[in-house]
Structure formats: C-alpha cells, structure tokens
Design an enzyme around this catalytic site. Structure first.
Site, PDB file in Angstrom:
ATOM      1  N   ARG A   1       0.744  -1.257  -0.026  1.00  0.00           N
ATOM      2  CA  ARG A   1       0.078   0.085   0.073  1.00  0.00           C
ATOM      3  C   ARG A   1       0.953   1.177   0.106  1.00  0.00           C
ATOM      4  O   ARG A   1       0.279   2.379   0.183  1.00  0.00           O
ATOM      5  CB  ARG A   1      -1.063   0.064   1.164  1.00  0.00           C
ATOM      6  CG  ARG A   1      -2.024  -1.333   1.150  1.00  0.00           C
ATOM      7  CD  ARG A   1      -3.160  -1.282   1.989  1.00  0.00           C
ATOM      8  NE  ARG A   1      -3.905  -2.428   1.607  1.00  0.00           N
ATOM      9  CZ  ARG A   1      -3.714  -3.666   2.114  1.00  0.00           C
ATOM     10  NH1 ARG A   1      -2.675  -3.771   3.117  1.00  0.00           N
ATOM     11  NH2 ARG A   1      -4.280  -4.656   1.814  1.00  0.00           N
TER      12      ARG A   1
ATOM     13  N   THR B   1       1.832  -5.563   4.185  1.00  0.00           N
ATOM     14  CA  THR B   1       1.193  -5.055   3.118  1.00  0.00           C
ATOM     15  C   THR B   1       1.268  -3.609   3.524  1.00  0.00           C
ATOM     16  O   THR B   1       0.684  -2.955   2.442  1.00  0.00           O
ATOM     17  CB  THR B   1      -0.292  -5.693   2.641  1.00  0.00           C
ATOM     18  OG1 THR B   1      -0.919  -5.430   3.782  1.00  0.00           O
ATOM     19  CG2 THR B   1      -0.006  -7.035   2.239  1.00  0.00           C
TER      20      THR B   1
ATOM     21  N   TRP C   1      -3.063  -3.897   9.501  1.00  0.00           N
ATOM     22  CA  TRP C   1      -2.301  -3.861   8.060  1.00  0.00           C
ATOM     23  C   TRP C   1      -2.968  -2.597   7.287  1.00  0.00           C
ATOM     24  O   TRP C   1      -2.529  -2.664   6.135  1.00  0.00           O
ATOM     25  CB  TRP C   1      -2.877  -5.175   7.446  1.00  0.00           C
ATOM     26  CG  TRP C   1      -4.460  -5.512   7.493  1.00  0.00           C
ATOM     27  CD1 TRP C   1      -5.043  -6.101   8.630  1.00  0.00           C
ATOM     28  CD2 TRP C   1      -5.503  -5.280   6.522  1.00  0.00           C
ATOM     29  NE1 TRP C   1      -6.436  -6.068   8.428  1.00  0.00           N
ATOM     30  CE2 TRP C   1      -6.742  -5.818   7.192  1.00  0.00           C
ATOM     31  CE3 TRP C   1      -5.500  -4.682   5.125  1.00  0.00           C
ATOM     32  CZ2 TRP C   1      -7.897  -5.732   6.484  1.00  0.00           C
ATOM     33  CZ3 TRP C   1      -6.570  -4.768   4.569  1.00  0.00           C
ATOM     34  CH2 TRP C   1      -7.889  -5.303   5.191  1.00  0.00           C
TER      35      TRP C   1
ATOM     36  N   ASP D   1     -15.408 -11.394  11.483  1.00  0.00           N
ATOM     37  CA  ASP D   1     -14.108 -10.859  10.760  1.00  0.00           C
ATOM     38  C   ASP D   1     -14.140  -9.364  10.351  1.00  0.00           C
ATOM     39  O   ASP D   1     -13.985  -8.976   9.463  1.00  0.00           O
ATOM     40  CB  ASP D   1     -14.112 -11.630   9.415  1.00  0.00           C
ATOM     41  CG  ASP D   1     -12.530 -11.414   8.626  1.00  0.00           C
ATOM     42  OD1 ASP D   1     -11.825 -10.700   9.480  1.00  0.00           O
ATOM     43  OD2 ASP D   1     -12.403 -11.719   7.467  1.00  0.00           O
TER      44      ASP D   1
ATOM     45  N   ARG E   1     -16.091  -1.633   9.945  1.00  0.00           N
ATOM     46  CA  ARG E   1     -16.346  -2.786   9.293  1.00  0.00           C
ATOM     47  C   ARG E   1     -17.996  -3.394   9.735  1.00  0.00           C
ATOM     48  O   ARG E   1     -18.548  -3.924   9.300  1.00  0.00           O
ATOM     49  CB  ARG E   1     -15.298  -3.813   9.380  1.00  0.00           C
ATOM     50  CG  ARG E   1     -15.479  -4.851   8.028  1.00  0.00           C
ATOM     51  CD  ARG E   1     -14.063  -5.512   7.782  1.00  0.00           C
ATOM     52  NE  ARG E   1     -14.090  -6.884   7.121  1.00  0.00           N
ATOM     53  CZ  ARG E   1     -13.282  -7.361   6.922  1.00  0.00           C
ATOM     54  NH1 ARG E   1     -11.804  -6.667   6.853  1.00  0.00           N
ATOM     55  NH2 ARG E   1     -13.018  -8.831   6.636  1.00  0.00           N
TER      56      ARG E   1
END
Lengths: 529, 258
Positions: A127, A171, A237, A298, A325
């Site tokens: 990223r 990442t 992340w 999740d 989320r």
C-alpha cells in the site's frame, strides 16, 4: 466544526525550503502542494488536497498525460508518494518503482522475490512507501521492512519483523514519526499474534513493540480463554495516524482468530477490532476503544483513524472519526478514547445500536453456526480498509461501504502453523447481489448527507480536493469524479483495469495532476494546456 | 511463460501427485476438521457448504467422477478438470492442505446416488421439441445462443442442481446470465441478458441476439435483476416422467458429439 490547529507559518516556510523530508516537513505536509509525502497525505489522515485548479466546472476536461505499465500482475493498492519531481510507487509481490514525474519514464525498479511458503489471506499487495531524509521505507510481503536510497532504489537495510513461516505477512504503508518508521503486520487468518512496531529510521533497530494481543501478566490477557491469545490475531495492516501535539499514534487492529469460531477464545479478546492510542516514544498503550468485542464476523477495525476537531453536543472535542467494518460510524475523543458517536451507515441486523458505553447492543442469534446464520453486513463490511477522506472545504467525511448480507458458517478448527485459521466460511445470499456505495457523512453526528450507489462492492479509496471534487474508482475499471457537496457524477474514464487504490494529487510545473493506480498501471491526469 | 516452462510446470504437478501416492492423514479426525475448514473456504461456492453439490458435482456420495481413490481426488483438486470450471489448486495450496480436504471428503456419509431414472432419448426429443429448450440453449453446434450452452452440462452440474435449475431457474443464476432492462428516452423497453452492467453503462443482448449498448445518461432508466430470463412453469407443463426424461438427457451431456 473546527479543524485542527496547523503548524505555524514559520515552521511551514522552513519545511518547504528544504528538499529533505524530516519531521517538520511531514508535520507541514498538508500545505505542500507539490508533494504527497505519506499514506494519508497528512498525519491526520485526511487525504485531502487544497489544490483547486481542477474543479467541478472543468474536471470533465482532464485526460491522461502519461501511463506507466508495470508489467507486474497482482493487486495494485498503492498510494504513490511524490517529491522533487519523482513519483515513488510500490506494487504487489515486492516490486517498486521511481518514475519521472514529467514523462512517466521509469528511473529505477526495485524487486525482491517472495519466498516460497510466504502466505497471506488476500493476494500480495502493497500500500505504499514512507519517506524520510533521502530514504524510502516499505514493507516486503515476507514480513520485512526495507530502507531504500530514494535516488537509486538500492537497499540500505532490511529487517525481519516476524517469521513468515509462522503465517506473518505484510502489506501496510509505513508511517514516519520523529526518527522512527512505524509499521503494522498481517497474519490473523493464519493464527499469528500481531503487533505495531517502531524502528530507528537510520539503522533499522527496533525501538518498541506493542503487542495487540497482550501476553500473560499483561492487562487484557484475561479477555482470552486459556492459551487462545497465542493465536489471537489482531493484525495492523492499514496505516495509522499521529497527533504530534498529544504525541499519540493511533492504529486500528483487526479480527481475533479464528475468525468465525469464537468458542476457543471466550471473552472480549482485547485488543482485537480496536483503536489503540500509543505513546509515540515508547509504544505504551494510552487508551483503547474496542468496536466489536468478541468478534465472530471478521470485522476488522483497521480503517483509517482520521483526526478532526469536532463540536459534539455543543462541546469542542479533539475527535477521531472512523468508519467501522461492523456497519457503524464512530467518533471518539482522541485525547482519552471516550465514545462520542456511534451510528449505523448500512443495514445492520446484529446490533440494535451502540450503547452509551460504546458497546454494541447485541441482537441474539447472530453467532455463526455450522448450518449458517444470516447477518448484515457481510464479512467485508460495511466499510473495510479502503482509504477515506475528510474535506475541510465541505466539512464532510467520505468513505465507501459494501452493502448486503452474508450467511456465516462456523466449524471447530485446531491451529496448525501455516494453515488458514478461519473457523469456517461465509456464503452469499442467493439472488441478493452485494452492492456498494460512497457516503458523505457529517462527522459530528454520523448523519449521512448523501450516498452514491455502486453496482458492486467498492474497490478503491477516495481523495477529496479544494476543487470541490471527490475521486474514486470501481471494480469495473472506472476512475471517476463526484461533486463532493452533492455526490453528483462529473467525469469518468474506463481505464481498462480494476481500480483498487486511492488517488493522489499534486502540483508540478505549475499545473495540478491527479494520479491513480488501475489494473497494473499508473495513470496521471491533468487539464489541457 | 514459454511452452517449455509450461510443460515443465505440468510435469512437475504430475510428478508431485505421483510422489504423494498415499494420504498421510487418512482417518485423522483433526486433519479432517482442518480439511472441512479449507473445503468451506475454497470449494463450497461451487460444491455446496455441505458438499452436496451446486454448480459443481456433489462430493458426499462416496463416488467421484474422476476416480474413487484418495489419489484420484487429490489429483482433481491439485490439477483441476480440463473443460470444466474446476481449476487446479496446487499452486495455491500445499500438498498437506489438499490431503486434508481429501480426508474431510472421506468422512462424509455416502448419500444415495442421484442418477435420474429417465429415458435420455425421449428427453432429447422433449428438449428440442415440446419444451423448446433448444431455442435458447445450444448443445454442440445446434441450438440457440441466448441461454448458456449445455454441451457439457452433465459433467459440470449435479443432477439436483439441474433439477433445481429446471423448476426454479432463479435459484442459482449462471455467471453472466442476469437480466437487464433499459428504458430509452422515447419509452422503448429493451430487456435481455446483461453482457455488462456497471455504474455508468450497460450492454444488453436481446432474445434476437442483438447487442445494445448505452451510457446511463443516454436512457431514462437502466436496471439489473438477478432473475433468470428462462421461462418458468416447466414443473407444470411437463409431467414427472417427462421431467425425469429431460433430466436424464441433460445428465448425459458430457461434451461428446451428439
């Protein structure tokens, strides 16, 4: 609403006078129109540029001036950095490039093989870089941090953050704070125990580590049944933000492991799905706020922690805003983590709002089962990880959302090193396509000002500008601009590749440019001369 | 990749399967649990969350089309099945991971064979004549192009899935066969298969095979429905025996010349 106080004119002037990037330069990044110096553009993670040459009245005239075809397959989710006439781009699978800002010509190409056995849940994207002095910093997929000479791409040092054979990967775009490179880690889907690290930018020596899953004897360890903390996940992340005045680093954490089976890890599972505020000098925890205690869907909380000063119930607050989320928008007090606002922004069936203590008011019957449980939102959210944007021009916070539900299945699963540690799977609902939207939200209340529908779940991050524009992309390959005040579409181009990255903008040679990754290429746009 | 490299890679995959000729986890309950988790993540979208079939064949019957030994199943997972939607997973999964999936499949109780007791020859006649399926569906070089080609459908779909598709076409739309409706500015309605549908445009193929393409701002409305354009009511218009014959014909379509 008020915006955070900015650095003094003296500091800004000093920073822009030097070519080297240092802490003063980074604190003044918001005023540097000719650069893009960090993942979220400024320490507050606004991803807003005051540039206004390209505006709502002329954006329909922009067109590509150069395209860089990388020739590397995989997911391009990078935020390019721009500095002194050069664009620095990271790509998937440990590739990176320096590009001449004028022509798009490649100046150097860095690559390192991904070792066999390095695994990740979701491809091998990267990223972006961080920059300090004459060096660039990036993570490699096999959980290392590498420093490169900005002028040549040559490696200065590379350090291992964790052992990829245990399921760790990386990442994230690093964040420079003072003389340190701050990074997160990934691997929760493989049963890792995760952390936020700070490394000396000069030597690569580790300065501090904050474990996002506390060990025995540490506060919070009692929220994990038995030894479940050893494989508790809570990955980090996506890049955090930083308040220099409070000397706090804010970083979101991901799901506990195994993702969908909560039976082996009874308890709240701190500090998974949380926002943590860390002392920048020591990495010590100053406060935390857990969005989804004992998550079994999740629902990572890695999305941008955006620092905005708010007025809530008539009181000025140093705010931290975040689209989670789990389907709710949150505003917290960033000095102490106090819960201020929690509002659903998409269909939510698992909670009947957020209580005054900040905990979701659970609706029974939404734990995944062997047979499956229908719950909204789906596993990817809501808003997942894609870069968000706050515009001080409109006073609105922009983020995207996947809208729809999924059927969650669970099954017991022992931990095995290197094996996916997910605890079962999810199903789409037959005949109900998952769609998406881009939202403009009032930060102090969570009220949705406008919503732009997308036919597919969103794939790209966002950029807002002083020209009153909001740039975004789609899975089907469109890069487009909306009116940031109304959500009205103003311009689009089918790029031919999936847009998975957020756009950036900068001034070069007196003209404003907008750049984005799409497919496996970098596109750069401007107005005709 | 150059051809030499491709052949080497294929050779490597075959050699790999031969090297691991026996299942190291046979009868291992923990390995089966892990295999179940992997199966649900990687295989259930086509084979069903309970391995009872869907777009892909049922795998809970104790019989497998490409052979019934553990190694046969391993090879199918690792290398895929040419000519079907089943791709190989060797590049994305370790040998151990694939063996655990095999071990999980071995724990499933064999359910009754769902072979249809029908007359495929009579079903073929129904397909092309009474039911009119050939107007939209192609078998080999014969038939229409509006619906999905069915040349290999007996190999690619479970019988239960075929029955469901016949009686309730909306239940599981094949990829790329959703409906799109365009209303033009002069009030004309165009309805057909959505070849493309995105935030700014739509491409529609109508029943006559004509392709229409519009930007959103050029039309009064464009909408997408995840419903099948296949006529419903075959449950009423065909007798049970005719349904069985038709399904037997579909089950017989494995890609060979008819």
């Amino acid at each position: 609403m008020r915006v955070p106080s900015l650095c003094s004119v003296f500091l800004i002037g000093t920073a822009l006078a030097h070519g080297q990037v240092d802490q003063v330069t980074l604190r003044a990044a918001q005023q540097d129109d000719e650069s893009w110096l960090m993942y979220g553009r400024n320490y507050s993670a606004w991803r807003y540029s005051p540039l206004d040459e390209i505006d709502t009245g002329n954006v329909h005239r922009i067109s590509p001036v150069w395209i860089f075809q990388s020739g590397v397959s995989g997911k391009f989710q990078t935020t390019p950095l721009v500095r002194d006439g050069v664009m620095y781009v990271t790509g998937p699978s440990n590739h990176a490039w320096a590009l001449d800002l004028k022509t798009g010509r490649e100046l150097w190409h860095y690559s390192e093989p991904v070792p066999e056995g390095a695994v990740g849940c979701c491809g091998k994207p990267n990223r972006g870089f961080a920059v300090k002095g004459d060096r660039l910093y990036k993570v490699n997929f096999q959980a290392t941090l590498v420093a490169l000479e900005a002028s040549t791409g040559e490696v200065v040092w590379e350090v291992e953050l964790a052992d990829y054979r245990e399921g760790y990967s990386n990442t994230v775009a690093p964040l420079i704070v003072k003389d340190m490179v701050v990074v997160g880690i990934a691997g929760a889907e493989y049963g890792t125990r995760d952390f936020v690290d700070a490394y000396d930018a000069e030597t690569g020596r580790r300065v501090w580590r904050f474990w996002t899953v506390p060990g025995p004897g540490e506060a919070g360890n009692e929220t994990w049944a038995g030894d479940s903390w050893k494989h508790g996940g809570a990955s980090t992340w996506i890049t955090g933000s930083y308040d220099p005045d409070l000397n706090l680093i804010y970083w979101g954490t991901g799901n506990p492991g195994p993702d969908l089976d909560g039976t082996p890890r009874r308890g709240d599972n701190l500090y998974s799905d949380s926002m943590v505020a860390l002392d920048a000098d020591t990495g010590e925890l100053r406060w935390y706020f857990q969005f989804t205690p004992h998550d079994v869907h999740d629902w990572d909380a890695v999305a941008d922690p955006v620092l905005v000063d708010l007025e809530v119930d008539g009181e000025p607050r140093k705010g931290l805003i975040h689209a989670n989320r789990n389907g709710h928008y949150y505003a917290l007090d960033r000095t102490n983590g106090e819960f201020l606002v929690g509002r659903a922004y998409t269909e939510v069936t698992w909670a009947d709002g957020i209580g005054s203590d900040g905990r979701p008011i659970l609706i029974p019957g939404h734990e995944p089962t062997d047979e499956g449980t229908l719950t909204c939102p789906g596993l990817g959210g809501g808003h997942n990880w894609h870069a968000t944007s706050f515009s001080p021009l409109t006073g609105l916070y922009y983020f995207n959302s996947s809208d729809g539900c999924q059927i969650y299945h669970s099954a017991p699963q022992d931990y095995v090193q290197g094996e996916f540690y997910f605890g079962s799977a999810m199903e789409n609902v037959s005949g109900e396509p998952r769609e998406g939207s881009i939202l403009a939200v009032e930060p102090s209340t969570g009220d949705t000002r406008w919503r732009y529908p997308l036919v597919s779940p969103p794939s790209s991050g966002l950029l807002s500008t002083g020209g009153g524009l909001l740039f975004a992309g789609t899975s089907e390959g469109y890069f487009f601009a909306l009116d940031a005040r109304s959500g009205k579409p103003l311009w689009r181009l089918r790029t031919g590749g999936r847009v998975q990255a957020p756009a950036i903008t900068y001034r070069f040679g007196g003209r404003q440019y907008v750049a984005t990754a799409s497919g496996t290429a970098i596109f750069v746009f401007t107005l005709p001369q | 990749m150059r051809w030499g490299g491709l052949l080497l890679a294929l050779g490597g995959a075959l050699l790999s399967a031969q090297d691991v000729a026996s299942n190291p986890f046979r009868g291992d309950a923990k390995a089966a649990d892990l295999g179940k988790a992997s199966f649900r993540l990687r295989c259930s979208a086509c084979h069903g969350i309970r391995a009872d079939g869907g777009r892909g064949p049922a795998l809970n019957r104790g019989e497998f089309a490409a052979g019934d030994t553990d190694l046969d199943i391993y090879r199918v997972i690792a290398e895929g099945v040419p000519g079907t939607e089943m791709s190989g997973y060797a590049a994305r999964n370790s040998e151990e991971s694939i063996w655990r999936i095999v071990t999980f499949l071995r724990t499933l109780e064999a359910s009754p064979d769902d072979t249809i007791d029908g007359n495929a020859s009579q079903g073929e006649d129904i397909f092309w004549n009474q039911a009119g399926c050939g107007g939209c569906h192609r078998v080999g070089s014969r038939g229409g192009r509006f619906g999905p080609a069915l040349t290999r459908i007996g190999r690619a779909r479970s019988t239960e899935h075929l029955r469901a598709s016949l009686l309730d076409p909306d239940q599981d739309l094949p990829p790329g066969y959703y409906a799109v409706e365009i209303v033009t500015r002069d009030g004309q309605t165009i309805r057909g298969i959505g070849v493309g549908f995105d935030d700014f445009s739509a491409q529609v193929r109508d029943a006559a095979g004509q392709l229409h393409s519009f930007f959103r701002e050029e039309v009064r409305s464009m909408s997408r429905e995840f419903t099948s354009l296949m006529p419903d009511g075959y449950g009423d218009s065909l007798t049970d025996e005719q349904q069985r014959d038709l399904l037997a014909y579909l089950q017989s379509l494995h890609g060979e010349e008819q």
